[in-house]
Each structure stands twice: as structure tokens, then as C-alpha cells.
Design a protein around this motif. Structure first.
Motif, PDB file in Angstrom:
ATOM      1  N   ILE A   1       0.917  -1.192   0.056  1.00 47.57           N
ATOM      2  CA  ILE A   1      -0.020  -0.002  -0.121  1.00 47.57           C
ATOM      3  C   ILE A   1       0.811   1.220  -0.001  1.00 47.57           C
ATOM      4  N   LEU A   2       0.608   2.057  -0.971  1.00 49.46           N
ATOM      5  CA  LEU A   2       1.474   3.510  -1.008  1.00 49.46           C
ATOM      6  C   LEU A   2       0.601   4.531  -0.969  1.00 49.46           C
ATOM      7  N   PRO A   3       0.664   5.296   0.082  1.00 52.48           N
ATOM      8  CA  PRO A   3      -0.094   6.703   0.026  1.00 52.48           C
ATOM      9  C   PRO A   3       0.207   7.599  -0.584  1.00 52.48           C
ATOM     10  N   VAL A   4      -0.728   8.376  -1.300  1.00 48.31           N
ATOM     11  CA  VAL A   4      -0.443   9.438  -2.092  1.00 48.31           C
ATOM     12  C   VAL A   4      -1.456  10.568  -1.608  1.00 48.31           C
ATOM     13  N   ALA A   5      -1.440  11.803  -1.942  1.00 44.93           N
ATOM     14  CA  ALA A   5      -2.023  12.741  -1.640  1.00 44.93           C
ATOM     15  C   ALA A   5      -3.405  13.016  -2.535  1.00 44.93           C
TER      16      ALA A   5
ATOM     17  N   ALA B   1     -11.692  11.911   4.651  1.00 45.97           N
ATOM     18  CA  ALA B   1     -10.215  12.376   4.592  1.00 45.97           C
ATOM     19  C   ALA B   1      -9.904  13.528   4.369  1.00 45.97           C
ATOM     20  N   LEU B   2      -8.954  14.137   4.997  1.00 45.45           N
ATOM     21  CA  LEU B   2      -8.408  15.440   4.574  1.00 45.45           C
ATOM     22  C   LEU B   2      -7.742  15.716   3.424  1.00 45.45           C
ATOM     23  N   ALA B   3      -6.819  14.743   3.051  1.00 44.87           N
ATOM     24  CA  ALA B   3      -6.219  14.543   1.532  1.00 44.87           C
ATOM     25  C   ALA B   3      -5.534  13.248   1.741  1.00 44.87           C
ATOM     26  N   ALA B   4      -5.984  12.240   1.314  1.00 49.40           N
ATOM     27  CA  ALA B   4      -5.341  10.983   1.477  1.00 49.40           C
ATOM     28  C   ALA B   4      -5.889  10.101   0.341  1.00 49.40           C
ATOM     29  N   GLU B   5      -4.856   9.389  -0.378  1.00 43.41           N
ATOM     30  CA  GLU B   5      -5.618   8.305  -1.197  1.00 43.41           C
ATOM     31  C   GLU B   5      -4.511   7.423  -1.022  1.00 43.41           C
ATOM     32  N   ALA B   6      -4.624   5.855  -1.744  1.00 39.66           N
ATOM     33  CA  ALA B   6      -3.705   5.052  -1.710  1.00 39.66           C
ATOM     34  C   ALA B   6      -3.858   4.163  -2.749  1.00 39.66           C
ATOM     35  N   ILE B   7      -2.534   3.775  -3.429  1.00 31.01           N
ATOM     36  CA  ILE B   7      -2.391   2.565  -4.326  1.00 31.01           C
ATOM     37  C   ILE B   7      -2.313   1.388  -3.484  1.00 31.01           C
ATOM     38  N   VAL B   8      -2.987   0.164  -3.617  1.00 28.87           N
ATOM     39  CA  VAL B   8      -3.151  -1.000  -3.144  1.00 28.87           C
ATOM     40  C   VAL B   8      -2.794  -1.947  -3.946  1.00 28.87           C
ATOM     41  N   VAL B   9      -1.925  -2.638  -4.127  1.00 28.79           N
ATOM     42  CA  VAL B   9      -1.187  -3.477  -5.143  1.00 28.79           C
ATOM     43  C   VAL B   9      -1.274  -4.973  -4.625  1.00 28.79           C
ATOM     44  N   PHE B  10      -2.205  -5.616  -5.481  1.00 27.24           N
ATOM     45  CA  PHE B  10      -2.502  -7.164  -5.075  1.00 27.24           C
ATOM     46  C   PHE B  10      -1.588  -7.949  -5.963  1.00 27.24           C
ATOM     47  N   ASP B  11      -1.208  -7.628  -7.173  1.00 29.00           N
ATOM     48  CA  ASP B  11      -0.314  -8.578  -7.892  1.00 29.00           C
ATOM     49  C   ASP B  11       1.319  -8.086  -7.783  1.00 29.00           C
ATOM     50  N   SER B  12       1.936  -8.993  -6.987  1.00 25.22           N
ATOM     51  CA  SER B  12       3.266  -8.643  -6.338  1.00 25.22           C
ATOM     52  C   SER B  12       4.279  -8.611  -7.443  1.00 25.22           C
TER      53      SER B  12
ATOM     54  N   PHE C   1       9.521   3.478  -6.680  1.00 24.22           N
ATOM     55  CA  PHE C   1      10.471   4.486  -7.448  1.00 24.22           C
ATOM     56  C   PHE C   1       9.682   5.361  -8.272  1.00 24.22           C
ATOM     57  N   ARG C   2       8.611   5.062  -8.996  1.00 24.70           N
ATOM     58  CA  ARG C   2       7.800   5.848  -9.839  1.00 24.70           C
ATOM     59  C   ARG C   2       7.070   6.763  -8.723  1.00 24.70           C
ATOM     60  N   ARG C   3       6.783   6.441  -7.453  1.00 19.30           N
ATOM     61  CA  ARG C   3       6.185   7.519  -6.772  1.00 19.30           C
ATOM     62  C   ARG C   3       7.042   8.734  -6.378  1.00 19.30           C
ATOM     63  N   LYS C   4       8.280   7.978  -6.033  1.00 20.73           N
ATOM     64  CA  LYS C   4       9.247   9.235  -5.546  1.00 20.73           C
ATOM     65  C   LYS C   4       9.780   9.977  -6.995  1.00 20.73           C
ATOM     66  N   ARG C   5       9.946   9.521  -8.264  1.00 24.18           N
ATOM     67  CA  ARG C   5      10.348  10.133  -9.394  1.00 24.18           C
ATOM     68  C   ARG C   5       9.346  11.071  -9.662  1.00 24.18           C
ATOM     69  N   GLY C   6       7.989  10.853  -9.520  1.00 25.21           N
ATOM     70  CA  GLY C   6       6.972  11.684  -9.754  1.00 25.21           C
ATOM     71  C   GLY C   6       6.629  12.694  -8.834  1.00 25.21           C
ATOM     72  N   GLY C   7       7.147  12.847  -7.644  1.00 26.51           N
ATOM     73  CA  GLY C   7       7.194  13.846  -6.669  1.00 26.51           C
ATOM     74  C   GLY C   7       6.037  13.584  -5.810  1.00 26.51           C
ATOM     75  N   HIS C   8       5.774  12.273  -5.436  1.00 26.47           N
ATOM     76  CA  HIS C   8       4.575  12.112  -4.648  1.00 26.47           C
ATOM     77  C   HIS C   8       4.871  11.215  -3.457  1.00 26.47           C
ATOM     78  N   LEU C   9       6.219  11.167  -3.235  1.00 25.96           N
ATOM     79  CA  LEU C   9       6.735  10.534  -1.936  1.00 25.96           C
ATOM     80  C   LEU C   9       6.827  11.636  -0.990  1.00 25.96           C
ATOM     81  N   TRP C  10       5.875  11.623   0.111  1.00 32.43           N
ATOM     82  CA  TRP C  10       5.620  12.626   1.201  1.00 32.43           C
ATOM     83  C   TRP C  10       6.928  12.394   2.241  1.00 32.43           C
TER      84      TRP C  10
END
Length: 360
Positions: free
Chosen positions: A68-72, A222-233, A241-250
């Protein structure tokens, strides 16, 4: 048109905003969780105990190991999730009015470095296995001249307020997987769908064939919160890495994670969704008594799409009520408006709207 006797009182006591469920404040439980998390210093970038606790909670909610990867924002969740599914020369199928297609300013195409969204029509916002198979076969028959199919994204609830049953979703996902594609779900209103269906989150997602889910929370408390939930490992490793490169790693990830944990704890997310669904049902019943009013879609989540007589919409706007005119679905000639209820809407808000409409 008759006047409404309590107009001035209504203007003070009745919510006038029916445009969206993004207009709401945050649930008290989530604000309280943020205040508690604000104390002290913790590790940054998701290495904190709050994010670890969210991961354990998500696995309990979905009854299996997940990443699970939280994003805003929902746009970030959708675009990043799709970027893990499609290469630049590939295509992603969706409904013709899917949020990813119409309301994200090309973010999925940007984050995939060029993958093309391919819209398929239907009156009710849901995709069918047969139309998908036909589209994929046509694309493949064109070889190098056409973007090659990679994935399908479905919205739950859909942009027409309808929902996929687990059975319908499983049938669609089975066709998608048979074609060698992956399934993404835009779950901006996933809670509303689960609450309406009365099934488990697992039954409404991975057990029905979803590979990756954008789990919405902002529309539902929520105030501002969404998540990417990955079922396929096989998809999880590179998303970090994509989240960080895209500027969404808080850096202060705890403030996203605690929102999502509070949202998923003690069924807050489902309680909120049940209430907004109930307000939609109440509004539908009230409008059904007005001559000339007609629903163009069944009410299955917290959105209503309604044909209203022009004098009714005019009177509602005169009283300050706000809602969107909406493009009519395929085969519908009359003008349509969209009305959205929310988790903190009161019965009196709905009744005030209906009273003004009825008086017209």
C-alpha cells in the motif's frame, strides 16, 4: 411557481452545495488521528511506525498480503498505478467518460510516458467483456500501426453512479486476463460500492480479479489521502521508485498514513459511505414525487443523474442550490443534472432541496 414559506430559514440551515463530495471537511476521527500523530519526531519517507501500522491494517482489511502506497490525490494514485501497467507504445482501455480519460489533464499519459487511453462507450458507465474483447482483437490485428493493449481501468463506483457487482467484475476481469492484460480499479468511491454491495473489500477487488486499486478516501472523510493498493506482487517493486520520481513520496508520510489508518479503523470508511448512500436514496425518493422528474441511472452509490423540468432547476438555483449540468448519456435527449451527496450531509439538507424543487 409557488414560493416556499421557509425560504429564509432554509438558506441558513440547509446545505446548498450538491456539486461534489469533495466539498466536505474531514471526519473528526481523522482530524483527531492527525493531532495525535503530530506529537514527537518519527522517521521520514514512510519508515515511520504509522505507515507500518497502515500496511498491517490494509492486509487485514483485504485478507491477504498487499503493498500500500499512500499519496495525496486520486490523480496521482490513478496515474502512478497505470504507469506500472503500460509502456509508452501501449494502450489502456477505459469507459469513454472515465475520470482518468476526462478529468486528469493527461496525467495517465504523462506518467506512462505516452501510453494511450482508449475509451469505450456504454450508457451506464460499465464495460462489458464482449466489447473489450472486440476492441483488443481489432488493435492487435493492426500490429505496429496501433498502440498495443496493456491494461483496463474500471471505475467503482462508475462515473454514472453505477457499480460493478463482484460477479460482473469477475467476468470482465477474466476476459481481461485471458487477453493477457492487467486490471486497474479507480476506487475513488470504492467505499460507497462496498457499502452498497454488502460484500467484503476482498470480494470487491482482488477476488474478482483486480490487480491494482486506487483506494479513495478524500471524498469520504479524509483531509487529503488516497492509496495505491497492489495485489499483484509483480507490480509493487517499481511503484515505490515511480512514486518518488513523480514527486509524490511525502517526507512526512505519517500524515498520510494516519489518515488512511483512521479511515479504515472501526469501519469509519463504510459508515461514512453508508450514510452518503442513504442520503442519495432519500433524495431519489423525494425527487420521484415531482412531476417530470426522472432518474436516468439507478441510484447505486452517492450520485444521482436526473432529468428535472426547467422551472425546477431554475427555482433551485434561485434559492442558491448548486449542482452541475451533465452531458446526457447515450440515447437520452433530455438535459441531465448531477447531484452528489456526502458522508456529512443531513437529512434536513436533502429535504430542503426536495421542498424547493416540489414547490416549483
Amino acid at each position: 411557481m409557488a414560493d416556499v414559506p421557509v425560504t429564509s430559514e432554509m438558506s441558513l440551515l440547509t446545505r446548498l452545495e450538491f456539486t461534489s463530495d469533495n466539498i466536505t471537511g474531514a471526519s473528526p476521527e481523522i482530524l483527531a488521528a492527525l493531532a495525535r500523530a503530530n506529537e514527537g519526531a518519527v522517521a521520514s519517507y514512510g519508515s515511520d511506525p504509522h505507515t507500518a501500522a497502515l500496511e498491517r491494517l490494509a492486509e487485514a482489511i483485504f485478507e491477504r498480503p498487499v503493498a500500500i502506497l499512500p499519496v495525496a490525490t486520486g490523480t496521482a494514485a490513478n496515474a502512478l498505478a497505470l504507469s506500472a501497467l503500460a509502456r509508452p507504445f501501449q494502450g489502456i482501455y477505459c469507459h469513454a467518460v472515465a475520470h482518468a480519460m476526462t478529468d486528469e489533464c493527461g496525467a495517465p499519459e504523462f506518467y506512462t510516458a505516452g501510453a494511450k487511453l482508449l475509451g469505450l462507450p456504454s450508457r451506464d458507465g460499465r464495460l462489458r467483456p464482449a466489447q473489450l474483447a472486440e476492441a483488443v482483437q481489432w488493435a492487435r490485428s493492426n500490429g505496429v500501426h496501433h498502440v498495443q493493449p496493456a491494461a483496463v481501468t474500471v471505475s467503482q463506483a462508475t462515473e454514472w453512479g453505477t457499480i460493478y457487482t463482484p460477479e460482473a467484475l469477475a467476468a470482465l476481469a477474466a476476459q481481461v486476463h485471458e487477453l493477457g492484460l492487467k486490471v486497474h480499479m479507480d476506487g475513488a468511491r470504492f467505499a460507497n460500492a462496498v457499502a452498497r454491495l454488502g460484500c467484503t473489500p476482498a470480494e470487491a477487488s482482488w477476488r474478482a480479479g483486480v490487480d491494482i486499486l486506487s483506494l479513495g478516501a478524500t471524498k469520504n472523510g479524509a483531509l487529503a489521502a488516497e492509496a495505491i493498493v497492489v495485489f499483484d506482487s509483480t507490480l509493487g517493486a517499481e511503484l515505490g521508485f515511480r512514486r518518488k520520481r513523480g514527486g509524490h513520496l511525502w517526507s512526512k508520510m505519517r500524515f498520510l498514513s494516519v489518515q488512511l489508518s483512521a479511515y479504515l479503523t472501526d469501519d469509519l470508511w463504510l459508515r461514512n459511505a453508508r450514510h452518503s448512500n442513504a442520503m442519495a436514496d432519500r433524495l431519489a425518493v423525494g425527487l420521484a414525487a415531482i412531476p417530470g422528474a426522472r432518474l436516468v441511472q439507478p441510484v447505486e452509490a452517492n450520485e444521482l443523474f436526473v432529468v428535472l423540468p426547467d422551472p425546477v432547476t431554475a427555482r433551485l438555483r434561485e434559492h442558491g442550490f448548486r449542482f452541475y449540468d451533465w452531458p446526457s448519456p447515450e440515447g437520452e435527449a433530455a438535459a441531465v443534472v448531477r447531484l452528489v451527496t456526502s458522508y456529512d450531509m443531513r437529512a434536513s439538507d436533502v429535504d430542503g432541496f426536495v421542498a424547493v424543487a416540489a414547490a416549483a
